[in-house]
Design a protein around this motif. Structure first.
Motif, PDB file in Angstrom:
ATOM      1  N   GLY A 146      36.666  40.560  49.393  1.00  0.00           N
ATOM      2  CA  GLY A 146      37.925  41.199  49.035  1.00  0.00           C
ATOM      3  C   GLY A 146      39.062  40.224  48.824  1.00  0.00           C
ATOM      4  N   GLY A 147      38.836  38.969  49.218  1.00  0.00           N
ATOM      5  CA  GLY A 147      39.862  37.961  49.078  1.00  0.00           C
ATOM      6  C   GLY A 147      39.927  37.363  47.689  1.00  0.00           C
ATOM      7  N   SER A 148      40.790  36.361  47.541  1.00  0.00           N
ATOM      8  CA  SER A 148      41.022  35.730  46.246  1.00  0.00           C
ATOM      9  C   SER A 148      40.985  34.210  46.371  1.00  0.00           C
ATOM     10  CB  SER A 148      42.388  36.138  45.690  1.00  0.00           C
ATOM     11  OG  SER A 148      42.469  37.528  45.472  1.00  0.00           O
ATOM     12  N   LEU A 149      40.620  33.593  45.283  1.00  0.00           N
ATOM     13  CA  LEU A 149      40.689  32.139  45.140  1.00  0.00           C
ATOM     14  C   LEU A 149      41.081  31.825  43.705  1.00  0.00           C
ATOM     15  CD1 LEU A 149      37.451  30.874  46.966  1.00  0.00           C
ATOM     16  CD2 LEU A 149      39.807  30.478  47.709  1.00  0.00           C
ATOM     17  N   ARG A 150      41.699  30.669  43.530  1.00  0.00           N
ATOM     18  CA  ARG A 150      42.021  30.203  42.180  1.00  0.00           C
ATOM     19  C   ARG A 150      41.450  28.814  42.009  1.00  0.00           C
ATOM     20  NH1 ARG A 150      47.549  28.116  39.418  1.00  0.00           N
ATOM     21  NH2 ARG A 150      47.272  28.988  37.331  1.00  0.00           N
ATOM     22  N   LEU A 151      40.559  28.680  41.055  1.00  0.00           N
ATOM     23  CA  LEU A 151      39.968  27.389  40.741  1.00  0.00           C
ATOM     24  C   LEU A 151      40.751  26.733  39.615  1.00  0.00           C
ATOM     25  CD1 LEU A 151      36.165  28.302  40.737  1.00  0.00           C
ATOM     26  CD2 LEU A 151      37.639  27.714  42.673  1.00  0.00           C
ATOM     27  N   SER A 152      40.821  25.419  39.679  1.00  0.00           N
ATOM     28  CA  SER A 152      41.468  24.643  38.630  1.00  0.00           C
ATOM     29  C   SER A 152      40.503  23.587  38.123  1.00  0.00           C
ATOM     30  CB  SER A 152      42.729  23.959  39.157  1.00  0.00           C
ATOM     31  OG  SER A 152      43.686  24.892  39.606  1.00  0.00           O
ATOM     32  N   CYS A 153      40.631  23.254  36.853  1.00  0.00           N
ATOM     33  CA  CYS A 153      39.835  22.181  36.253  1.00  0.00           C
ATOM     34  C   CYS A 153      40.770  21.287  35.472  1.00  0.00           C
ATOM     35  CB  CYS A 153      38.765  22.749  35.342  1.00  0.00           C
ATOM     36  SG  CYS A 153      37.768  21.477  34.526  1.00  0.00           S
ATOM     37  N   GLY A 166      27.027  31.815  33.087  1.00  0.00           N
ATOM     38  CA  GLY A 166      28.353  31.714  32.525  1.00  0.00           C
ATOM     39  C   GLY A 166      29.258  32.764  33.133  1.00  0.00           C
ATOM     40  N   VAL A 167      30.443  32.375  33.567  1.00  0.00           N
ATOM     41  CA  VAL A 167      31.361  33.294  34.223  1.00  0.00           C
ATOM     42  C   VAL A 167      32.457  33.736  33.267  1.00  0.00           C
ATOM     43  CG1 VAL A 167      32.993  33.578  36.122  1.00  0.00           C
ATOM     44  CG2 VAL A 167      30.893  32.261  36.471  1.00  0.00           C
ATOM     45  N   ALA A 168      33.139  32.771  32.669  1.00  0.00           N
ATOM     46  CA  ALA A 168      34.230  33.083  31.750  1.00  0.00           C
ATOM     47  C   ALA A 168      34.462  31.878  30.864  1.00  0.00           C
ATOM     48  CB  ALA A 168      35.510  33.445  32.504  1.00  0.00           C
ATOM     49  N   ALA A 169      34.989  32.127  29.663  1.00  0.00           N
ATOM     50  CA  ALA A 169      35.177  31.020  28.738  1.00  0.00           C
ATOM     51  C   ALA A 169      36.243  31.357  27.701  1.00  0.00           C
ATOM     52  CB  ALA A 169      33.862  30.681  28.037  1.00  0.00           C
ATOM     53  N   GLY A 205      37.191  42.540  35.214  1.00  0.00           N
ATOM     54  CA  GLY A 205      38.189  43.239  36.004  1.00  0.00           C
ATOM     55  C   GLY A 205      38.537  42.550  37.302  1.00  0.00           C
ATOM     56  N   ARG A 206      37.790  41.508  37.655  1.00  0.00           N
ATOM     57  CA  ARG A 206      38.059  40.792  38.915  1.00  0.00           C
ATOM     58  C   ARG A 206      38.465  39.341  38.684  1.00  0.00           C
ATOM     59  NH1 ARG A 206      34.085  39.919  42.414  1.00  0.00           N
ATOM     60  NH2 ARG A 206      32.440  39.860  40.838  1.00  0.00           N
ATOM     61  N   PHE A 207      37.864  38.706  37.705  1.00  0.00           N
ATOM     62  CA  PHE A 207      38.145  37.298  37.418  1.00  0.00           C
ATOM     63  C   PHE A 207      38.923  37.199  36.115  1.00  0.00           C
ATOM     64  CE2 PHE A 207      34.230  35.224  39.664  1.00  0.00           C
ATOM     65  CZ  PHE A 207      34.523  35.944  40.817  1.00  0.00           C
ATOM     66  N   ALA A 208      39.732  36.159  36.014  1.00  0.00           N
ATOM     67  CA  ALA A 208      40.472  35.919  34.777  1.00  0.00           C
ATOM     68  C   ALA A 208      40.560  34.424  34.519  1.00  0.00           C
ATOM     69  CB  ALA A 208      41.868  36.525  34.860  1.00  0.00           C
ATOM     70  N   TYR A 246      41.872  27.376  34.385  1.00  0.00           N
ATOM     71  CA  TYR A 246      41.857  27.997  35.695  1.00  0.00           C
ATOM     72  C   TYR A 246      40.899  29.196  35.719  1.00  0.00           C
ATOM     73  CZ  TYR A 246      46.320  25.501  35.650  1.00  0.00           C
ATOM     74  OH  TYR A 246      47.288  24.542  35.527  1.00  0.00           O
ATOM     75  N   LEU A 247      40.494  29.558  36.907  1.00  0.00           N
ATOM     76  CA  LEU A 247      39.747  30.786  37.100  1.00  0.00           C
ATOM     77  C   LEU A 247      40.348  31.495  38.310  1.00  0.00           C
ATOM     78  CD1 LEU A 247      37.331  32.485  36.070  1.00  0.00           C
ATOM     79  CD2 LEU A 247      35.967  31.416  37.877  1.00  0.00           C
ATOM     80  N   GLN A 248      41.048  32.577  38.040  1.00  0.00           N
ATOM     81  CA  GLN A 248      41.582  33.402  39.112  1.00  0.00           C
ATOM     82  C   GLN A 248      40.516  34.411  39.514  1.00  0.00           C
ATOM     83  OE1 GLN A 248      44.654  33.279  40.763  1.00  0.00           O
ATOM     84  NE2 GLN A 248      43.684  34.794  42.115  1.00  0.00           N
ATOM     85  N   MET A 249      40.143  34.378  40.776  1.00  0.00           N
ATOM     86  CA  MET A 249      39.069  35.239  41.257  1.00  0.00           C
ATOM     87  C   MET A 249      39.628  36.187  42.318  1.00  0.00           C
ATOM     88  SD  MET A 249      35.955  32.486  41.507  1.00  0.00           S
ATOM     89  CE  MET A 249      36.702  31.575  42.852  1.00  0.00           C
TER      90      MET A 249
END
Length: 122
Positions: free
Chosen positions: A15-22, A47-50, A65-68, A79-82
């Motif tokens: 239920g939590g969130s994380l934000r990945l950066s590249c 593949g998650v998102a692109a 609906g969950r990741f952007a 970035y990947l907002q999860m």
């Protein structure tokens, strides 16, 4: 020399969130296929998102609906907002970019990869 460096992984409760950066050095974030790929233990890379080279985004059904995915071309960073994380989202998350500016944008097209950042959801 192209280098992709991920950050932002960690452990989080469901239920939590994380934000990945590249952060990319030696490579631009504009006009190229780039994105995020993950690998869970014992499973193939997914593949998650692109973003394709024209800036159109796509994401896997499992994360809709969950990741952007987002990017900052000026910083050569994406970035990947999860959000609403689930235990099945656990895995090693890689950022990747295609070496050439070709129209297709699939996992097999990525030529540059980061070292991966671990995401663990319990």
């Amino acid at each position: 020399h192209v280098q992709l460096v991920e950050s932002g992984g960690g452990s989080v409760q469901a239920g939590g969130s994380l934000r990945l950066s590249c952060a990319a050095s030696g490579a631009t974030a504009s006009s190229y296929c780039l994105g995020w790929v993950r690998q869970a233990p014992g499973k193939e890379r997914e593949g998650v998102a692109a973003f394709d080279r024209d800036g159109r985004s796509s994401d896997a059904d499992s994360v809709k609906g969950r990741f952007a995915i987002s990017k900052d071309n000026a910083k050569n960073t994406w970035y990947l907002q999860m959000n609403s994380l689930k235990p099945e989202d656990t895995g090693l998350y890689y950022c990747a970019r295609r070496a050439g500016s070709w129209p297709t944008c699939e996992i097999g097209d990525f030529g540059y990869w980061g070292q991966g950042t671990q995401v663990t959801v319990s």
